[in-house]
Design a protein around this motif. Structure first.
Motif, PDB file in Angstrom:
ATOM      1  N   THR A 159       0.826  -1.205   0.000  1.00 55.67           N
ATOM      2  CA  THR A 159       0.000   0.000   0.000  1.00 55.67           C
ATOM      3  C   THR A 159       0.860   1.254   0.000  1.00 55.67           C
ATOM      4  OG1 THR A 159      -0.120   0.075   2.429  1.00 55.67           O
ATOM      5  CG2 THR A 159      -1.854  -1.150   1.271  1.00 55.67           C
ATOM      6  N   VAL A 160       0.299   2.306  -0.577  1.00 55.47           N
ATOM      7  CA  VAL A 160       0.905   3.625  -0.521  1.00 55.47           C
ATOM      8  C   VAL A 160      -0.149   4.598   0.000  1.00 55.47           C
ATOM      9  CG1 VAL A 160       2.512   3.190  -2.406  1.00 55.47           C
ATOM     10  CG2 VAL A 160       0.261   4.149  -2.903  1.00 55.47           C
ATOM     11  N   THR A 161       0.304   5.718   0.495  1.00 51.01           N
ATOM     12  CA  THR A 161      -0.607   6.742   0.995  1.00 51.01           C
ATOM     13  C   THR A 161      -0.805   7.807  -0.071  1.00 51.01           C
ATOM     14  OG1 THR A 161       0.202   6.379   3.247  1.00 51.01           O
ATOM     15  CG2 THR A 161      -1.054   8.389   2.846  1.00 51.01           C
ATOM     16  N   VAL A 162      -2.058   8.171  -0.301  1.00 49.88           N
ATOM     17  CA  VAL A 162      -2.375   9.196  -1.290  1.00 49.88           C
ATOM     18  C   VAL A 162      -3.330  10.198  -0.664  1.00 49.88           C
ATOM     19  CG1 VAL A 162      -2.117   7.504  -3.146  1.00 49.88           C
ATOM     20  CG2 VAL A 162      -4.397   8.033  -2.272  1.00 49.88           C
ATOM     21  N   VAL A 163      -3.410  11.365  -1.280  1.00 44.40           N
ATOM     22  CA  VAL A 163      -4.402  12.359  -0.881  1.00 44.40           C
ATOM     23  C   VAL A 163      -5.360  12.545  -2.053  1.00 44.40           C
ATOM     24  CG1 VAL A 163      -2.963  14.296  -1.652  1.00 44.40           C
ATOM     25  CG2 VAL A 163      -4.781  14.684   0.019  1.00 44.40           C
ATOM     26  N   GLY A 164      -6.655  12.507  -1.757  1.00 43.90           N
ATOM     27  CA  GLY A 164      -7.655  12.559  -2.807  1.00 43.90           C
ATOM     28  C   GLY A 164      -7.751  13.912  -3.471  1.00 43.90           C
ATOM     29  N   ARG A 165      -8.015  13.899  -4.776  1.00 40.08           N
ATOM     30  CA  ARG A 165      -8.226  15.119  -5.549  1.00 40.08           C
ATOM     31  C   ARG A 165      -9.650  15.198  -6.085  1.00 40.08           C
ATOM     32  NH1 ARG A 165      -3.576  17.692  -7.051  1.00 40.08           N
ATOM     33  NH2 ARG A 165      -4.598  18.518  -8.924  1.00 40.08           N
TER      34      ARG A 165
ATOM     35  N   ALA B 235     -15.189  13.036  -4.160  1.00 42.62           N
ATOM     36  CA  ALA B 235     -15.574  11.999  -3.204  1.00 42.62           C
ATOM     37  C   ALA B 235     -14.531  11.783  -2.116  1.00 42.62           C
ATOM     38  CB  ALA B 235     -15.846  10.693  -3.939  1.00 42.62           C
ATOM     39  N   ILE B 236     -13.277  12.082  -2.400  1.00 38.65           N
ATOM     40  CA  ILE B 236     -12.212  11.863  -1.419  1.00 38.65           C
ATOM     41  C   ILE B 236     -11.320  13.094  -1.319  1.00 38.65           C
ATOM     42  CG2 ILE B 236     -12.166   9.342  -1.635  1.00 38.65           C
ATOM     43  CD1 ILE B 236      -9.826   9.679  -3.595  1.00 38.65           C
ATOM     44  N   HIS B 237     -11.860  14.260  -1.606  1.00 43.21           N
ATOM     45  CA  HIS B 237     -11.048  15.477  -1.674  1.00 43.21           C
ATOM     46  C   HIS B 237     -10.315  15.740  -0.358  1.00 43.21           C
ATOM     47  CE1 HIS B 237      -9.735  19.252  -3.314  1.00 43.21           C
ATOM     48  NE2 HIS B 237     -10.176  19.902  -2.244  1.00 43.21           N
ATOM     49  N   ASP B 238      -9.000  15.900  -0.475  1.00 47.72           N
ATOM     50  CA  ASP B 238      -8.113  16.181   0.668  1.00 47.72           C
ATOM     51  C   ASP B 238      -8.129  15.069   1.716  1.00 47.72           C
ATOM     52  OD1 ASP B 238      -7.161  18.530  -0.347  1.00 47.72           O
ATOM     53  OD2 ASP B 238      -8.625  19.795   0.701  1.00 47.72           O
ATOM     54  N   GLU B 239      -8.649  13.931   1.369  1.00 48.48           N
ATOM     55  CA  GLU B 239      -8.691  12.803   2.308  1.00 48.48           C
ATOM     56  C   GLU B 239      -7.460  11.927   2.095  1.00 48.48           C
ATOM     57  OE1 GLU B 239     -11.525   8.928   3.328  1.00 48.48           O
ATOM     58  OE2 GLU B 239     -12.298  10.588   2.104  1.00 48.48           O
ATOM     59  N   SER B 240      -6.810  11.552   3.187  1.00 45.28           N
ATOM     60  CA  SER B 240      -5.645  10.682   3.112  1.00 45.28           C
ATOM     61  C   SER B 240      -6.092   9.232   3.202  1.00 45.28           C
ATOM     62  CB  SER B 240      -4.662  10.997   4.239  1.00 45.28           C
ATOM     63  OG  SER B 240      -3.516  10.183   4.138  1.00 45.28           O
ATOM     64  N   ILE B 241      -5.787   8.437   2.195  1.00 43.43           N
ATOM     65  CA  ILE B 241      -6.248   7.042   2.142  1.00 43.43           C
ATOM     66  C   ILE B 241      -5.094   6.131   1.763  1.00 43.43           C
ATOM     67  CG2 ILE B 241      -8.632   7.663   1.578  1.00 43.43           C
ATOM     68  CD1 ILE B 241      -8.017   7.082  -1.332  1.00 43.43           C
TER      69      ILE B 241
END
Length: 419
Positions: free
Chosen positions: A81-87, A90-96
């Motif tokens: 897994t890697v960590t991303v920030v949503g653009r 639905a996932i804006h600025d959310e770290s997933i």
């Protein structure tokens, strides 16, 4: 005298073909154009005939994200897994956390823009009672989505690269280069709007490829190089090379075992459309893949003949042909290994994988995807080689100078005066 891929268009003397020769060459070009137009009208697909399938299953969604953290490890296979920030909204600025396969993990970096596939976790929605007992009627919480890597976002980098390409072409090649880009755009449009839909609609892929080749050749040649007897000669030479390529491919593909089913993508295509002939699709690829090289060598040869005729107005047609073929032979050599090296570069992963298997070189070259590309290269090269003397011969017959025509008329008048 330079020999290479340069296309010379200047002239030291005015050069024209005879009136009868011009008429013949124009009639041939018009016949080819008419056949192409009839083929386009006859085979043009209706949108309702082209099968469509959804990219994603119900409940799945593609989201944009930026990689913010990649596990610091020398063995990417140990991390998934890697960590991303949503653009996306639905996932804006959310770290997933996004699941990534090891092969992709090895090439990911912080700041990479990727596309994430969001899928509802079906397992989380299943009740605890596996025996079929009554499940509590209390409302279930929404299943948590699973995020997996889908692809990289490439739109902006490719757009910038294309703009850089246009600038370089405009600065170096100027109008000729930009016209060639326009011709290329028309050719790509033919592929997208005619070739692919017509094959998917059930038309004969080889026949579709022939019509598409004609529709691509005309704009590519005339838009880039202008309408003239010289460029029409190159166009006819290109059609001749395509015809030879088609004949050789049709005759030799079955004995060579070219089923078209060796590539994984072809197998996926057959799964989506079991009625399609993968062997015919493969032959279509052989035809289209040689068009660029055919145009290159035929335009060069036609230009060479016209320039040689202007430089040696008193030379015979055979002398002009022989001189131009010396240029053509160098062009043949350079173009043939250009095709081969282009394949080696594009198929490097396949070649690397094949080299790890303990078997002879001949067995490697005759197996699977490698054999298909070897076949494609050989067939296209044969058509390419034969297109050069054909174009050179036609051009040598057509190219003549005004001075030679005047001398011919004077000679005829002198002979008539003797009687």
């Amino acid at each position: 005298m330079g020999t290479g891929h340069s296309h010379v268009h200047g002239s030291t003397a005015p050069v024209r073909a005879s009136r009868a020769s011009r008429l013949i060459i124009v009639l041939i070009a018009l016949a080819l154009l008419a056949g192409t137009l009839v083929g386009l009208i006859r085979l043009w697909p209706h949108s309702s005939d082209v099968p469509r399938s959804a990219l994603l299953a119900p409940g799945a969604e593609l989201l944009d994200a930026t990689v913010t953290d990649v596990p610091d490890t020398t063995d990417p296979s140990t991390s998934s897994t890697v960590t991303v920030v949503g653009r996306s909204a639905a996932i804006h600025d959310e770290s997933i956390q996004v699941e990534v396969t090891p092969d992709v993990m090895a090439s990911l970096h912080e700041g990479d823009r990727i596309r994430v596939l969001s899928i509802q976790d079906a397992a989380a929605a299943i009740g605890d009672d596996e025996e079929g007992d009554n499940v509590s009627a209390s409302p279930q919480e929404p299943a948590a989505p699973i995020y997996t890597y889908f692809d990289h976002q490439r739109t902006i980098p490719l757009a910038l690269l294309f703009l850089a390409y246009l600038v370089v072409v405009a600065v170096v090649a100027r109008g000729n280069g930009l016209r060639a880009v326009v011709g290329l755009a028309v050719g790509v449009a033919i592929v997208v709007w005619f070739l692919l839909p017509a094959i998917l609609a059930g038309e004969d892929p080889v026949l579709v490829a022939l019509v598409a080749a004609g529709a691509m050749i005309f704009p590519s040649v005339y838009i880039a190089h202008g309408v003239s007897i010289r460029t029409t000669t190159a166009l006819i030479g290109t059609f001749g090379g395509v015809a030879v390529t088609v004949l050789i491919a049709l005759v030799s593909s079955r004995p060579a075992g070219m089923t078209g089913s060796d590539e994984e993508t072809a197998q996926m295509l057959f799964g989506a459309d079991p009625g399609i002939s993968l062997a015919a699709v493969f032959l279509t690829g052989v035809i289209i893949s040689g068009l660029g090289a055919f145009n290159d060598v035929t335009i060069t040869q036609a230009s060479s003949v016209w320039e040689l005729r202007a430089a040696m107005p008193d030379g015979s047609r055979w002398e002009v042909f022989a001189s131009a073929m010396r240029i053509g032979r160098d062009h043949i050599a350079s173009t043939v290994y250009t095709l081969a090296y282009a394949y080696i570069g594009s198929a490097l992963p396949v070649l690397l994988l094949a080299s790890t298997i303990d078997r002879s070189l001949l067995d490697t070259l005759a197996s699977g995807e490698i054999a298909a590309e070897v076949f494609r290269t050989l067939v296209a090269s044969i058509g390419l080689v034969l297109a050069i003397p054909l174009t050179t011969a036609v051009a040598a017959l057509l190219a003549s100078t005004p001075s030679r025509r005047r001398e011919a008329r004077v000679g005829i008048e002198e002979r008539l005066a003797r009687y």
